[in-house]
Design a protein around this motif. Structure first.
Motif: not given
Length: 159
Positions: A135-141
C-alpha cells in the motif's frame, strides 16, 4: 559495514524513464539468533529493528530526504521484522540506497523466492506487513539473490 553474504543485484521498480544512477547507499548486517520455525524471535533480534530505524533515519536526513523518513521507516520496519521472523539465515542484511528519483529499502534474512500480501482476519495479530508495504511503497518485490525490496519515489524538486 557491508553484508557478509552475496550482494545480488540492485533491482529497479518499473517507473518512468528517469535517472536511476545510484547516488548514495548504506549496507550492513547483524546476527540473528536461530529459532525453530513458528517460534517467537529473540528479543535482542527484535530490538535491532529500532536500531536499524535510527541509523537509516539519520542517513535519510543526511541525504536531505526528511519528507521520506516516515514512510521509509515504516517500510524498513516491516521488511526487517519479516526477515527476523521468517528468515532462514543466521544474519539479517539491510540496504538503503537512493538515486535522483527514488529511495530503495532492502532486507535479507535468507533467500526468498516468493511473497504474498495476505488479508488477515480483523483479530489476527500478524499478517499485515506486506499489505502495508504494497500500500505504501511505490514498488516492491524480490531480486534474484532473494533480497526483499521496496521503493519510494522522491518527489520532483525534493531531496
Amino acid at each position: 559495514m557491508t553484508p557478509s553474504f552475496p550482494p545480488g543485484k540492485i533491482e529497479r521498480a518499473s517507473l518512468p524513464a528517469r535517472d536511476q544512477t545510484l547516488s548514495a547507499h548504506i549496507a550492513f548486517s547483524f546476527p540473528r539468533t536461530p529459532v525453530e520455525p513458528g517460534m517467537t524471535p529473540a528479543t535482542r533480534d527484535l530490538v535491532r529493528v529500532g536500531e536499524v530505524r535510527r541509523v537509516c533515519s539519520a542517513k535519510l536526513r543526511g541525504w536531505g530526504l526528511q519528507h521520506c523518513v516516515d514512510p521509509a521507516l515504516l517500510l524498513l520496519s516491516e521488511l526487517v521484522t519479516n526477515a527476523i521472523w521468517h528468515g532462514s539465515d543466521h544474519r539479517i542484511g539491510v540496504r538503503l540506497s537512493r538515486t535522483s528519483t527514488e529511495v530503495k529499502i532492502q532486507a535479507w534474512g535468507g533467500p526468498v523466492t516468493a511473497l504474498t500480501a495476505r488479508a488477515p482476519d480483523a483479530l489476527d495479530e500478524h499478517g499485515r506487513g506486506l499489505l502495508l508495504v504494497s500500500t505504501i511503497a511505490d514498488g516492491w518485490g524480490i531480486n534474484d539473490a532473494g533480497w526483499v525490496w521496496c521503493t519510494i519515489v522522491i518527489n520532483s524538486g525534493a531531496g
